[in-house]
Design a protein around this motif. Structure first.
Motif, PDB file in Angstrom:
ATOM      1  N   ASN A 167      -1.607  -9.617   8.411  1.00 48.93           N
ATOM      2  CA  ASN A 167      -0.340  -9.819   7.719  1.00 48.93           C
ATOM      3  C   ASN A 167      -0.191  -8.981   6.452  1.00 48.93           C
ATOM      4  OD1 ASN A 167       1.973 -11.677   6.694  1.00 48.93           O
ATOM      5  ND2 ASN A 167       0.370 -11.910   5.158  1.00 48.93           N
ATOM      6  N   ALA A 168      -1.292  -8.412   5.954  1.00 45.31           N
ATOM      7  CA  ALA A 168      -1.196  -7.642   4.709  1.00 45.31           C
ATOM      8  C   ALA A 168      -0.202  -6.505   4.887  1.00 45.31           C
ATOM      9  CB  ALA A 168      -2.570  -7.077   4.342  1.00 45.31           C
ATOM     10  N   GLY A 169       0.609  -6.267   3.890  1.00 42.81           N
ATOM     11  CA  GLY A 169       1.561  -5.177   4.024  1.00 42.81           C
ATOM     12  C   GLY A 169       2.192  -4.796   2.697  1.00 42.81           C
ATOM     13  N   ILE A 170       2.709  -3.569   2.686  1.00 42.95           N
ATOM     14  CA  ILE A 170       3.446  -3.063   1.528  1.00 42.95           C
ATOM     15  C   ILE A 170       4.716  -2.387   2.048  1.00 42.95           C
ATOM     16  CG2 ILE A 170       1.377  -2.704   0.115  1.00 42.95           C
ATOM     17  CD1 ILE A 170       1.620   0.327   0.805  1.00 42.95           C
ATOM     18  N   THR A 171       5.587  -1.992   1.135  1.00 42.99           N
ATOM     19  CA  THR A 171       6.780  -1.228   1.527  1.00 42.99           C
ATOM     20  C   THR A 171       6.804   0.074   0.725  1.00 42.99           C
ATOM     21  OG1 THR A 171       8.159  -2.132  -0.216  1.00 42.99           O
ATOM     22  CG2 THR A 171       8.090  -3.379   1.859  1.00 42.99           C
ATOM     23  N   GLU A 172       7.801   0.892   1.000  1.00 44.95           N
ATOM     24  CA  GLU A 172       7.987   2.103   0.191  1.00 44.95           C
ATOM     25  C   GLU A 172       8.176   1.739  -1.280  1.00 44.95           C
ATOM     26  OE1 GLU A 172       9.524   1.725   3.104  1.00 44.95           O
ATOM     27  OE2 GLU A 172       9.441   3.589   4.241  1.00 44.95           O
TER      28      GLU A 172
ATOM     29  N   VAL B 247       1.950   3.935   3.125  1.00 47.65           N
ATOM     30  CA  VAL B 247       2.596   2.824   3.847  1.00 47.65           C
ATOM     31  C   VAL B 247       2.022   2.723   5.263  1.00 47.65           C
ATOM     32  CG1 VAL B 247       4.780   1.945   4.765  1.00 47.65           C
ATOM     33  CG2 VAL B 247       4.700   2.906   2.454  1.00 47.65           C
ATOM     34  N   LEU B 248       1.867   3.872   5.931  1.00 45.27           N
ATOM     35  CA  LEU B 248       1.273   3.833   7.284  1.00 45.27           C
ATOM     36  C   LEU B 248      -0.185   3.376   7.225  1.00 45.27           C
ATOM     37  CD1 LEU B 248       2.586   4.754  10.099  1.00 45.27           C
ATOM     38  CD2 LEU B 248       3.920   5.292   8.081  1.00 45.27           C
ATOM     39  N   ALA B 249      -0.909   3.786   6.188  1.00 44.14           N
ATOM     40  CA  ALA B 249      -2.340   3.438   6.073  1.00 44.14           C
ATOM     41  C   ALA B 249      -2.525   1.923   5.953  1.00 44.14           C
ATOM     42  CB  ALA B 249      -2.966   4.137   4.871  1.00 44.14           C
ATOM     43  N   VAL B 250      -1.649   1.275   5.204  1.00 42.89           N
ATOM     44  CA  VAL B 250      -1.792  -0.180   5.028  1.00 42.89           C
ATOM     45  C   VAL B 250      -1.151  -0.916   6.205  1.00 42.89           C
ATOM     46  CG1 VAL B 250      -1.211  -2.167   3.566  1.00 42.89           C
ATOM     47  CG2 VAL B 250      -1.836   0.029   2.499  1.00 42.89           C
ATOM     48  N   ASP B 251       0.093  -0.558   6.527  1.00 37.57           N
ATOM     49  CA  ASP B 251       0.888  -1.399   7.438  1.00 37.57           C
ATOM     50  C   ASP B 251       0.573  -1.162   8.923  1.00 37.57           C
ATOM     51  OD1 ASP B 251       2.015  -2.211   5.087  1.00 37.57           O
ATOM     52  OD2 ASP B 251       4.051  -1.600   5.555  1.00 37.57           O
TER      53      ASP B 251
ATOM     54  N   THR C 166      -5.072 -11.918   6.503  1.00 35.54           N
ATOM     55  CA  THR C 166      -5.038 -10.802   5.552  1.00 35.54           C
ATOM     56  C   THR C 166      -3.717 -10.852   4.785  1.00 35.54           C
ATOM     57  OG1 THR C 166      -4.028  -9.122   6.995  1.00 35.54           O
ATOM     58  CG2 THR C 166      -6.430  -9.405   7.142  1.00 35.54           C
ATOM     59  N   GLY C 167      -3.770 -10.385   3.546  1.00 36.10           N
ATOM     60  CA  GLY C 167      -2.616 -10.592   2.668  1.00 36.10           C
ATOM     61  C   GLY C 167      -2.491 -12.061   2.328  1.00 36.10           C
ATOM     62  N   GLY C 168      -3.615 -12.766   2.368  1.00 38.09           N
ATOM     63  CA  GLY C 168      -3.616 -14.220   2.155  1.00 38.09           C
ATOM     64  C   GLY C 168      -3.423 -14.632   0.710  1.00 38.09           C
TER      65      GLY C 168
END
Ligand SMILES: NC(=O)c1ccc[n+]([C@@H]2O[C@H](COP(=O)([O-])OP(=O)(O)OC[C@H]3O[C@@H](n4cnc5c(N)ncnc54)[C@H](O)[C@@H]3O)[C@@H](O)[C@H]2O)c1
Length: 259
Positions: free
Chosen positions: A92-97, A120-124, A18-20
């Motif tokens: 591995n998919a992720g975002i930041t603030e 951020v919590l929903a994705v990470d 994920t986040g590929g």
């Protein structure tokens, strides 16, 4: 030693990333495909996922928003229908603030907008949980496999104004350990890779800015930022049989930052 069995080989295996579509995930897709895996490149950015898959032999792309539990179930159902198995999964998919604030200055905890915290919590964090609950039954159905979750330096330490990301990545570490304990006896290993500062689109706006660059490099003994492939190599090893007795571990790929 004749070296027998000492190479990483994913021939006949199906691997999901994920986040590929970008950064660490894309580099890991390339490594997995080069090692013989049939790779599923999953990303919310369908065009990027397709672009990565197009260049890899035997790869396919799936559009998914990992914050959506039903979409994660559908993604794994597609893999079940297409391949009948899942041997390796890199969540591995992720975002930041920074992503969620779309360039607005980072706020301290007491003024962090609720919608930014939740996204951020929903994705990470939720995203990793959604993927795990969909992946685990399919991995167990063929006798086990390996899962790697991407955490961060911020599963171990924090920076000011990163409450949501830090909380999410600490949570991913806990989830990793729980899964390692629950399914180890069924042949499923679960580990985490903990990248330091990596040069990807996620961080490009910060790490190349003159005011941050030296400050970020100072605590890194190797005196360089990681490339996406530095992290991909660690993830590949954790996903492979070469790490057959590693379970519930977190591998810091951070140039010595945490040391
Ligand atoms: N770059 C770093 O310095 C660094 C450091 C530590 C940890 N990490 C972690 O590494 C992972 C990958 O980050 P990267 O640096 O390669 O970033 P990136 O932005 O290059 O790649 C992240 C990918 O995730 C995808 N994505 C974002 N939200 C999604 C969603 N809801 N559903 C599906 N896909 C989604 C994006 O479209 C993108 O393709 C993240 O979990 C990040 O937190 C990165």
């Amino acid at each position: 030693m004749n070296g027998e069995g000492s190479s990483i080989d994913f021939t006949g295996k199906v691997a999901l990333v994920t986040g590929g579509g970008s950064g660490i995930g894309a580099a890991t897709c390339r490594r997995l495909a080069a090692a013989g895996a049939r790779v599923v490149v999953a990303d919310c950015n369908a065009a990027q996922a397709e672009a990565v898959a197009r260049d890899l032999s035997g790869a396919t792309a799936i559009a998914v928003d990992v914050s959506d539990a039903a979409a994660c179930e559908a993604m794994v159902e597609t893999i079940r229908a297409r391949y009948g198995r899942l041997d390796a999964a890199f969540n591995n998919a992720g975002i930041t603030e920074v992503t969620a604030l779309r360039g607005e200055p980072l706020p301290e905890t007491h003024v962090l907008p609720l919608d930014v915290w939740r996204r951020v919590l929903a994705v990470d964090l939720d995203g990793v949980f959604h993927c795990l609950r969909a992946e685990i039954p399919l991995i167990l159905a063929t006798g086990g496999g390996a899962i790697v979750n991407t955490t961060s330096l911020q599963a171990h330490i924090s920076y000011p104004r990163t409450a949501a990301y830090t909380a999410a990545k600490h949570g991913v570490l806990g989830l990793t350990r729980t899964v390692a304990k629950e399914y180890g006896d069924q042949g499923l290993r679960c580990n985490a890779v903990s990248p330091g500062v990596v040069d990807t689109p996620l961080t490009a706006g910060v790490i190349h800015a003159e005011e941050y660059r030296d400050m970020l490099l100072a605590p890194i003994p190797l005196k360089r930022f990681a490339t996406p492939d530095d992290i991909a190599k660690a993830a590949l090893w954790l996903l492979s049989d070469q790490s057959a007795y590693i379970n519930g571990a977190v591998i810091a790929a951070d140039g010595g930052y945490l040391a």
